[in-house]
Design a protein around this motif. Structure first.
Motif, mmCIF file in Angstrom:
data_model
loop_
_atom_site.group_PDB
_atom_site.id
_atom_site.type_symbol
_atom_site.label_atom_id
_atom_site.label_comp_id
_atom_site.label_asym_id
_atom_site.label_seq_id
_atom_site.Cartn_x
_atom_site.Cartn_y
_atom_site.Cartn_z
ATOM 1 N N ASN A 37 0.801 -1.220 0.000
ATOM 2 C CA ASN A 37 0.000 0.000 0.000
ATOM 3 C C ASN A 37 0.838 1.276 0.000
ATOM 4 O OD1 ASN A 37 -2.477 -1.357 0.042
ATOM 5 N ND2 ASN A 37 -2.347 -1.644 2.258
ATOM 6 N N LEU A 38 2.171 1.146 0.273
ATOM 7 C CA LEU A 38 2.888 2.373 0.601
ATOM 8 C C LEU A 38 4.183 2.675 -0.160
ATOM 9 C CD1 LEU A 38 2.481 2.235 4.514
ATOM 10 C CD2 LEU A 38 1.131 3.558 2.895
ATOM 11 N N ALA A 62 0.993 7.889 0.490
ATOM 12 C CA ALA A 62 0.521 6.503 0.558
ATOM 13 C C ALA A 62 0.226 6.028 -0.865
ATOM 14 C CB ALA A 62 -0.728 6.412 1.429
ATOM 15 N N VAL A 64 -1.207 3.525 -2.111
ATOM 16 C CA VAL A 64 -2.536 2.967 -2.338
ATOM 17 C C VAL A 64 -3.562 4.046 -2.720
ATOM 18 C CG1 VAL A 64 -3.208 3.045 0.116
ATOM 19 C CG2 VAL A 64 -4.256 1.364 -1.356
ATOM 20 N N TRP A 69 -2.516 11.841 -0.420
ATOM 21 C CA TRP A 69 -2.395 11.379 0.965
ATOM 22 C C TRP A 69 -0.904 11.423 1.345
ATOM 23 C CZ3 TRP A 69 -5.416 6.683 3.321
ATOM 24 C CH2 TRP A 69 -5.112 6.574 4.671
ATOM 25 N N ILE A 171 -2.786 6.252 11.127
ATOM 26 C CA ILE A 171 -3.442 5.430 10.100
ATOM 27 C C ILE A 171 -4.171 4.272 10.775
ATOM 28 C CG2 ILE A 171 -3.049 3.816 8.186
ATOM 29 C CD1 ILE A 171 -0.847 5.622 7.185
ATOM 30 N N LEU A 175 -7.990 3.706 10.578
ATOM 31 C CA LEU A 175 -8.458 2.629 9.674
ATOM 32 C C LEU A 175 -8.806 1.334 10.397
ATOM 33 C CD1 LEU A 175 -6.199 2.972 6.485
ATOM 34 C CD2 LEU A 175 -8.369 4.077 7.020
ATOM 35 N N ASP A 228 1.963 -4.257 12.100
ATOM 36 C CA ASP A 228 1.122 -4.540 10.912
ATOM 37 C C ASP A 228 1.373 -5.989 10.470
ATOM 38 O OD1 ASP A 228 -0.748 -3.811 8.967
ATOM 39 O OD2 ASP A 228 0.779 -3.111 7.564
ATOM 40 N N HIS A 230 0.196 -8.748 9.388
ATOM 41 C CA HIS A 230 -0.789 -9.552 8.646
ATOM 42 C C HIS A 230 -0.041 -10.549 7.761
ATOM 43 C CE1 HIS A 230 -0.043 -7.019 5.091
ATOM 44 N NE2 HIS A 230 -0.064 -5.992 5.934
ATOM 45 N N PHE A 248 5.077 0.169 10.693
ATOM 46 C CA PHE A 248 4.092 0.640 11.675
ATOM 47 C C PHE A 248 4.567 0.386 13.111
ATOM 48 C CE2 PHE A 248 1.594 0.617 7.880
ATOM 49 C CZ PHE A 248 0.541 1.493 8.082
ATOM 50 N N ARG A 344 -12.041 -4.355 10.110
ATOM 51 C CA ARG A 344 -11.500 -3.274 9.272
ATOM 52 C C ARG A 344 -11.204 -3.758 7.853
ATOM 53 N NH1 ARG A 344 -5.398 -2.784 8.677
ATOM 54 N NH2 ARG A 344 -6.014 -1.035 7.365
ATOM 55 N N ARG A 345 -10.794 -5.017 7.697
ATOM 56 C CA ARG A 345 -10.458 -5.514 6.358
ATOM 57 C C ARG A 345 -11.701 -5.756 5.507
ATOM 58 N NH1 ARG A 345 -5.274 -4.187 5.224
ATOM 59 N NH2 ARG A 345 -3.827 -5.031 6.751
ATOM 60 N N ALA A 350 -8.393 -0.662 2.328
ATOM 61 C CA ALA A 350 -7.350 -1.713 2.317
ATOM 62 C C ALA A 350 -7.915 -3.069 2.729
ATOM 63 C CB ALA A 350 -6.152 -1.327 3.200
HETATM 64 C C1 SR1 Z 1 -2.901 3.630 3.793
HETATM 65 S S1 SR1 Z 1 -2.184 2.216 4.389
HETATM 66 C C2 SR1 Z 1 -3.439 1.025 4.533
HETATM 67 C C3 SR1 Z 1 -3.032 -0.159 5.296
HETATM 68 O O1 SR1 Z 1 -1.926 -0.789 4.698
HETATM 69 C C4 SR1 Z 1 -1.043 -1.258 5.689
HETATM 70 O O2 SR1 Z 1 -0.698 -2.585 5.462
HETATM 71 C C5 SR1 Z 1 -1.725 -1.053 7.022
HETATM 72 O O3 SR1 Z 1 -2.454 -2.180 7.446
HETATM 73 C C6 SR1 Z 1 -2.599 0.093 6.728
HETATM 74 O O4 SR1 Z 1 -3.685 0.219 7.602
#
Ligand code: SR1
Ligand code: MG
Length: 401
Positions: A37-38, A62, A64, A69, A171, A175, A228, A230, A248, A344-345, A350
Motif C-alpha cells: 500500500n505504501l 501513501a 494505495v 495522501w 493510520i 483505519l 502490521d 498480517h 508501523f 477493518r479488512r 485496504a
Molecule cells: C494507507 S495504508 C493502509 C493499510 O496498509 C497497511 O498494510 C496497514 O495495514 C494500513 O492500515
C-alpha cells in the motif's frame, strides 16, 4: 543526496556505490515489485553470481491512494531500526539490513525472493506446519525482550522514544479503530453487505468495546510491536519464515501483534467460502486454519512464559500469580484486536485478497458476512476467553449459525 523517488536504474547505481555488496562492474538487473500500500520495492539481482538484494524506498505519500495522501518518509527509519532489533532477537526470522539512507528514506536488505507472501500461499490452499512455531517464537522473543519484562528500564524508555511513530499510528487509529464503525469516506465495502455494516455502525455495545481497545492501543506502551503483522507481511516457504515491513512499529499492547496474525488466518477461513469449491476440502482447510490459530497462541505463550521465568529483569515479574493474570489479559486483548483487524479488512480501506479475489459477488458477500460475524463475536466475547480453544470455539459457533 536530497530525497527523490528512485527509478529502477537509479536503484542499481545506488547499490553499486555501496561498499561490500557487489563487485565493481557487476551486471545487475532491477525490477520494481512493490505491490503493497505504501512503498517502492526494487528487486536487484546479479545473474552471474545469483547475488541479490532488496532496495525499499518510502514514497512521501501513501501509494494505495496517491499523492493526495502525504505520509512521512521517517517510516523508513522506523522500519530499518525495527528490522535491526527484531533481527537481533530472531535472526533467522527477519531479513538482515545491510544499509540505511535517512535522506533517501531507503533500506538495502536481504532479498528473500525464494519465499512467497503467506497470504498468497493460503489463498492457494498451502499448509505451513512450521508456521506456529516460527511466528510464536518471533512474537515471544521480539515482544518479551523489548518489554519492561526483558529490557533494562532505561533502554526500554529510550526505545519508546525512538519508535514514536505518530503518522503511521494515526493510520491504524483511523483505519482499524474508528472509520469502519461509522459512515466514513475511507470505507470501501461490498454494497451487498450494507445491511450488516449498518448494523455494526448501530451496535453500541460493540462500539464501546472497540473504543476500549483503541484506548489501550493509544496508551499502553507494553512492547515494541511490529504494528502490521498480517499475512502479507510474512514471507514463507515450507521451512523458512521472514517477517517483513515493520514500518508501523511502535510501543503498544502486545495483543495487537498476536491478534493481527490470528485475524488474518481467520480472514482466510472466512474466504474459504468462495476460494474453495469442494465442501470437504473447504472444511478440512478450515480445520487446519483453526488448529493453526490455536497453535500460534500456544507456541507464543509457552515461549513467552519460559522467557518470563528465565529472563525477566523486572523484579515484580516474580510476584506470585502475576504471569498468570498477565497471560489471561493478553489472550483477551488478542481476541479483541483480532476482531477489530477482521472488521477493518471487510468494511474499511485496504481489504485483503482472501476476500477480494472471490469473483462471485454473492459468494464474496457470504464470506464477508461470516468474517463480520466472527470479528464481532471475538470482540464481544473476549472477556470469556481464557485459552486458545475459546477463540476457535467462538469461530466454530459463529460458522454453525
Ligand atoms: C494507507 S495504508 C493502509 C493499510 O496498509 C497497511 O498494510 C496497514 O495495514 C494500513 O492500515
Ligand atoms: Mg506493509
Amino acid at each position: 543526496m536530497a530525497y527523490r523517488a528512485l527509478t529502477e536504474q537509479e536503484a542499481v547505481e545506488y547499490v553499486k556505490g555501496l561498499p561490500g555488496l557487489f563487485t565493481e562492474g557487476a551486471e545487475l538487473t532491477s525490477r520494481e515489485i512493490g505491490d503493497g500500500n505504501l512503498n517502492l520495492v526494487f528487486d536487484i539481482q546479479e545473474s552471474a553470481t545469483g547475488k541479490k538484494v532488496i532496495v525499499k524506498q518510502a514514497l512521501p505519500f501513501a501509494r494505495v491512494v496517491g499523492e493526495s495522501w502525504p505520509l512521512t518518509i521517517d517510516r523508513a527509519r522506523i522500519e530499518s531500526e525495527a528490522l535491526r532489533i527484531q533481527h537481533k532477537y530472531v535472526p533467522d526470522l527477519v531479513p538482515e539490513v545491510y544499509h540505511f539512507d535517512q535522506e533517501l528514506a531507503l533500506t538495502v536488505m536481504e532479498n528473500v525472493g525464494d519465499h512467497i507472501i503467506m497470504r498468497k500461499g493460503l489463498i492457494e490452499g498451502k499448509r505451513y506446519p512450521l508456521f506456529p512455531k516460527q511466528i510464536g517464537r518471533f512474537l515471544a522473543h521480539t515482544l518479551f525482550y523489548t518489554s519492561d519484562l526483558g529490557a533494562h528500564p532505561y533502554d526500554k524508555k529510550a526505545l519508546v522514544g525512538t519508535f514514536i511513530n505518530p503518522e503511521l499510528c494515526k493510520i491504524t487509529e483511523d483505519l482499524v479503530f474508528t472509520d469502519p464503525y461509522e459512515n466514513a469516506p475511507t470505507n470501501d465495502f461490498n454494497p451487498l453487505i450494507r445491511r450488516e455494516v449498518e448494523a455494526i455502525w448501530n451496535n453500541k455495545p460493540l462500539k464501546l468495546e472497540i473504543a476500549k481497545l483503541k484506548y489501550d492501543f493509544l496508551t499502553r506502551a507494553e512492547a515494541l510491536l511490529h504494528g502490521d503483522l498480517h499475512t502479507g507481511s510474512i514471507f514463507i516457504t515450507e521451512t523458512s519464515l521472514k517477517a517483513i515491513d515493520p514500518e508501523f512499529a511502535y510501543y503498544g499492547p502486545i495483543g495487537f501483534d498476536i491478534g493481527a496474525v490470528i485475524a488474518n488466518l481467520l480472514l482466510n477461513y472466512a474466504g474459504q467460502h468462495g476460494l474453495q469449491e469442494d465442501p470437504g476440502e473447504r472444511d478440512s482447510y478450515r480445520e487446519y486454519l483453526l488448529e493453526t490459530v490455536e497453535d500460534v497462541w500456544n507456541e507464543f505463550v509457552s515461549q513467552f512464559v519460559q522467557l518470563w521465568h528465565k529472563q525477566a529483569k523486572e523484579r515484580s515479574a516474580h510476584v506470585e500469580g502475576l504471569w498468570q493474570s498477565y497471560v489471561k489479559r493478553l489472550i483477551q486483548d488478542t481476541a479483541g484486536y483480532a476482531g477489530c483487524k477482521i472488521l477493518r479488512r471487510v468494511i474499511g480501506l485496504a481489504g485483503v485478497a482472501d476476500l477480494n479475489t472471490i469473483a462471485d459477488d454473492e459468494k464474496r458477500a457470504e464470506a464477508e458476512r461470516l468474517a463480520l460475524a466472527i470479528g464481532e463475536a471475538l470482540i464481544l466475547g473476549r472477556s470469556n476467553v481464557d485459552e486458545s480453544t475459546d477463540i476457535t470455539d467462538i469461530v466454530r459457533q459463529v460458522t454453525a449459525r
